[in-house]
Write an enzyme that holds these catalytic residues in place. Structure first.
Site, PDB file in Angstrom:
ATOM      1  N   GLU A  18       0.432  -1.336  -0.023  1.00  0.00           N
ATOM      2  CA  GLU A  18       0.385   0.232   0.021  1.00  0.00           C
ATOM      3  C   GLU A  18       0.431   0.736   0.038  1.00  0.00           C
ATOM      4  O   GLU A  18       1.462   1.425   1.306  1.00  0.00           O
ATOM      5  CB  GLU A  18      -0.959   0.068   1.574  1.00  0.00           C
ATOM      6  CG  GLU A  18      -2.009  -1.208   1.107  1.00  0.00           C
ATOM      7  CD  GLU A  18      -2.667  -1.150   2.449  1.00  0.00           C
ATOM      8  OE1 GLU A  18      -2.737  -1.086   3.039  1.00  0.00           O
ATOM      9  OE2 GLU A  18      -3.772  -2.435   2.043  1.00  0.00           O
ATOM     10  N   CYS A  24      -2.768   8.327   3.377  1.00  0.00           N
ATOM     11  CA  CYS A  24      -2.642   8.757   1.956  1.00  0.00           C
ATOM     12  C   CYS A  24      -3.604   8.480   1.244  1.00  0.00           C
ATOM     13  O   CYS A  24      -3.263   8.546  -0.261  1.00  0.00           O
ATOM     14  CB  CYS A  24      -2.163   6.670   1.716  1.00  0.00           C
ATOM     15  SG  CYS A  24      -3.511   5.580   2.565  1.00  0.00           S
TER      16      CYS A  24
HETATM   17  P1  NAD Z   1       8.305   5.006   4.697  1.00  0.00           P
HETATM   18  O1  NAD Z   1       8.990   4.049   2.972  1.00  0.00           O
HETATM   19  O2  NAD Z   1       9.697   5.673   4.332  1.00  0.00           O
HETATM   20  O3  NAD Z   1       8.900   4.147   5.580  1.00  0.00           O
HETATM   21  C1  NAD Z   1       7.372   3.755   5.623  1.00  0.00           C
HETATM   22  C2  NAD Z   1       8.000   2.018   6.436  1.00  0.00           C
HETATM   23  O4  NAD Z   1       9.088   1.568   6.156  1.00  0.00           O
HETATM   24  C3  NAD Z   1       9.255   2.549   7.772  1.00  0.00           C
HETATM   25  O5  NAD Z   1       8.535   1.544   8.757  1.00  0.00           O
HETATM   26  C4  NAD Z   1      10.370   2.399   7.560  1.00  0.00           C
HETATM   27  O6  NAD Z   1      11.186   2.333   8.502  1.00  0.00           O
HETATM   28  C5  NAD Z   1      10.817   1.765   6.554  1.00  0.00           C
HETATM   29  N1  NAD Z   1      11.195   1.333   6.036  1.00  0.00           N
HETATM   30  C6  NAD Z   1      11.786   2.129   5.395  1.00  0.00           C
HETATM   31  N2  NAD Z   1      12.857   1.647   4.392  1.00  0.00           N
HETATM   32  C7  NAD Z   1      13.260   0.524   3.735  1.00  0.00           C
HETATM   33  C8  NAD Z   1      13.789  -0.562   3.521  1.00  0.00           C
HETATM   34  N3  NAD Z   1      14.791   0.008   2.415  1.00  0.00           N
HETATM   35  N4  NAD Z   1      13.416  -1.296   3.866  1.00  0.00           N
HETATM   36  C9  NAD Z   1      12.506  -1.656   4.272  1.00  0.00           C
HETATM   37  N5  NAD Z   1      11.843  -0.992   5.631  1.00  0.00           N
HETATM   38  C10 NAD Z   1      11.941   0.172   5.105  1.00  0.00           C
HETATM   39  O7  NAD Z   1       6.871   6.025   4.243  1.00  0.00           O
HETATM   40  P2  NAD Z   1       6.589   6.506   5.550  1.00  0.00           P
HETATM   41  O8  NAD Z   1       7.301   7.781   5.081  1.00  0.00           O
HETATM   42  O9  NAD Z   1       6.793   6.139   7.171  1.00  0.00           O
HETATM   43  O10 NAD Z   1       4.973   6.604   5.565  1.00  0.00           O
HETATM   44  C11 NAD Z   1       4.805   8.218   4.393  1.00  0.00           C
HETATM   45  C12 NAD Z   1       4.551   7.206   3.207  1.00  0.00           C
HETATM   46  O11 NAD Z   1       3.103   6.163   3.035  1.00  0.00           O
HETATM   47  C13 NAD Z   1       3.316   8.176   2.123  1.00  0.00           C
HETATM   48  O12 NAD Z   1       3.901   7.537   0.427  1.00  0.00           O
HETATM   49  C14 NAD Z   1       1.856   7.735   1.735  1.00  0.00           C
HETATM   50  O13 NAD Z   1       1.553   7.690   0.775  1.00  0.00           O
HETATM   51  C15 NAD Z   1       2.051   6.282   2.553  1.00  0.00           C
HETATM   52  N6  NAD Z   1       0.602   5.569   2.661  1.00  0.00           N
HETATM   53  C16 NAD Z   1       0.105   4.477   1.894  1.00  0.00           C
HETATM   54  C17 NAD Z   1      -0.851   4.401   2.466  1.00  0.00           C
HETATM   55  C18 NAD Z   1      -2.074   3.627   1.291  1.00  0.00           C
HETATM   56  O14 NAD Z   1      -2.636   2.269   2.422  1.00  0.00           O
HETATM   57  N7  NAD Z   1      -1.630   3.118  -0.098  1.00  0.00           N
HETATM   58  C19 NAD Z   1      -0.787   4.810   4.055  1.00  0.00           C
HETATM   59  C20 NAD Z   1      -0.408   5.615   5.044  1.00  0.00           C
HETATM   60  C21 NAD Z   1       0.788   5.550   3.902  1.00  0.00           C
END
Ligand code: NAD
Length: 485
Positions: free
Chosen positions: A253, A287
């Site tokens: 997601e 999101c």
């Molecule tokens: P992010 O991708 O920076 O981080 C999300 C998670 O992934 C965190 O726990 C982070 O530590 C982990 N992560 C980061 N890099 C990683 C890697 N290389 N390997 C494994 N894990 C890793 O996102 P964010 O800033 O925490 O959240 C905001 C984003 O999430 C926005 O783009 C938003 O649109 C999206 N989002 C999507 C939905 C949906 O349902 N589609 C819902 C909520 C948020």
């Protein structure tokens, strides 16, 4: 005394040699230190999860898992105020928001999947065998095994439990990693799992960052059988490469650049209200928020003026402040990213209708991570602020002249998470909803959704669908059992 949040592995609380701090985004104050999981902690979590699958957890029936997950929901509700305080301190969400959405949805996620797993059907087909007799084909569903759950910070408990609950309902052992920005409610959830009697290893919690930390150690681990991730599309590409090495299933997601489409025949007040909610709720940090608004030309000026009034009426502040409905950005880093887009918009030639900067309070909130709700007009669809996800309280509003034109412009994006359409012509509402490339399209509403319905994005907004039986389909795999008789 500083709180130390620990990792929860095999039913035990684990600390490592490294910690990182979490900050309250309202005033930048220190909330807690968090023990960062190292490779050894992740190895232990994977081993414990595998052992749980082979042991007590793997032997439970669906009805027994269902009863346990209801107990988890009971546990969240029993400790509601602790969850509330923890979520508010980590996120700066207002109390009304956290009380109405963040914590109740955490409990509701466990209840809905606890109920659905008991009604999860298997297929069965009977056919004639060529040599006589018959054959019964039926599907037998097995859990994937050890599932990695990686969650973001915008709705911490809600989004983590949205994946943990169905994964466990389907019989998987879980290793959950919350965002490094918001570890508190996940830590409380681990306590609730223990109190509910969830067998050791069935739910494990690891803390840390992405690259070269817990997130990467988990998603690249050879002992993981599936990965479910919510976060940025770019992070999704990295995790997908890791999963591809071992051909493991992923459910993603991801990000969005969601359009709101307002036709001149809309219920004007409802449309202004709906778009204001879609653009500014939770500081634009959901999101499903809208950052591109298209308004049919005859009502464009009136709409922009009304949306401006809504934006300027929003109250930024502390979670308990009266009427507060504009929380801070989650971190200084994220605030700086949003502000860089505010500057970029001006550089690209946008008209700033309102906002564009940082509110001044004259108290401790000036140390927090607030930005002003912001509206722009005047840019073409190729401007970067009209194409890239900002994830802040901001939107660009552009006029359009025809249905075909606005559909083409709404679809001119790499993203496809959701969209909203505002019209009193229901035939048009259905027609445009079918034409817009998005996983979820609202007509005359925003954010409403029955949890049994499919949720997910097209294009770079995700892979797969979660929600109701769609979640259970991802978290289990059918075998075809073929019996001749
Ligand atoms: P992010 O991708 O920076 O981080 C999300 C998670 O992934 C965190 O726990 C982070 O530590 C982990 N992560 C980061 N890099 C990683 C890697 N290389 N390997 C494994 N894990 C890793 O996102 P964010 O800033 O925490 O959240 C905001 C984003 O999430 C926005 O783009 C938003 O649109 C999206 N989002 C999507 C939905 C949906 O349902 N589609 C819902 C909520 C948020």
């Amino acid at each position: 005394m500083t709180t130390l949040m620990r990792n929860y592995v095999n039913g035990e609380w684990i600390t490592t040699g490294r910690t990182f701090p979490t900050l309250n985004p309202v005033d930048g104050s220190h909330v807690a230190d968090v023990s960062e999981a190292d490779q050894d902690t992740v190895d232990r979590a994977v081993k414990a999860a595998r052992a749980a699958m082979d042991g007590a957890w793997g032997k439970l029936t669906a009805a027994e898992r269902s009863a346990l997950l209801h107990k988890v929901a009971d546990g969240i509700e029993a400790r509601f105020d602790e969850f509330l305080e923890a979520e508010v301190a980590d996120t700066g969400h207002s109390y009304p928001h956290a009380r109405a959405i963040d914590i109740p949805r955490g409990a509701a996620n466990f209840r809905i999947f606890a109920d659905l797993i008991k009604a999860y059907p298997n297929e069965a087909y009977e056919m004639a065998a060529p040599e006589g007799g018959a054959v019964l084909n039926y599907s037998h569903r097995r859990p994937l095994g050890v599932v990695a759950v990686i969650a973001p910070w915008d709705l911490p408990l809600l989004l983590l439990s949205w994946k943990v609950a169905p994964a466990m309902a389907a019989g998987n052992a879980v290793i959950a990693k919350p965002s490094e920005e918001t570890p508190a409610t996940a830590t409380l959830l681990a306590e609730v799992m223990a109190e509910a009697g969830v067998p050791p290893g069935a739910f494990n919690l690891i803390h840390g960052f992405g690259p070269n930390s817990a997130g990467e150690f988990l998603t690249t681990h050879p002992g993981i059988d599936g990965i479910t991730f919510t976060g940025e599309s770019h992070t999704g590409t990295i995790i997908m490469k890791a999963a591809a090495e071992r051909v493991k299933p992923v459910s993603f997601e991801l990000g969005g650049k969601n359009p709101g489409i307002v036709f001149a025949d809309c219920d004007f007040d409802a449309a202004v209200d709906g778009i204001a909610k879609a653009a500014f709720s939770n500081g634009g940090q959901i999101c499903m928020c809208t950052e591109r608004v298209y308004v049919e030309r005859p009502i464009f000026d009136k709409f922009v003026a009304a949306l401006k009034r809504k934006a300027e009426a929003l109250v930024p502040g502390r979670p308990a402040d009266p009427g507060v409905d504009m929380p801070p950005m989650i971190s200084a880093e994220h605030r700086d990213k949003v502000l860089s887009y505010y500057r970029l918009a001006v550089g690209e030639g946008a008209t700033v209708v309102t906002g564009g900067g940082v509110p001044q309070f004259g108290d401790e909130r000036d140390e927090g991570f607030f930005v002003q709700p912001t509206i722009w007009t005047g840019l073409g669809d190729t401007a970067r602020i009209c194409r890239e996800e900002i994830f802040g309280p901001c939107c660009h509003v552009a006029p359009f002249d025809s249905e075909d034109e606005v559909i083409a412009r709404a679809n001119d994006t790499h993203y496809g998470l959701c969209a909203s359409i505002w019209t009193q012509n229901l035939a048009r509402g259905h027609r445009v909803a079918h034409a817009v490339q998005a996983g979820l399209v609202w007509v005359n509403s925003w954010y409403l959704r029955d949890l049994r319905t499919p949720f997910g994005g097209v294009k770079m907004s995700g892979i797969g669908r979660e929600g109701g039986m769609h979640s259970l389909n991802f978290y289990s795999e059918p075998s075809n059992i073929c019996v001749k008789f």
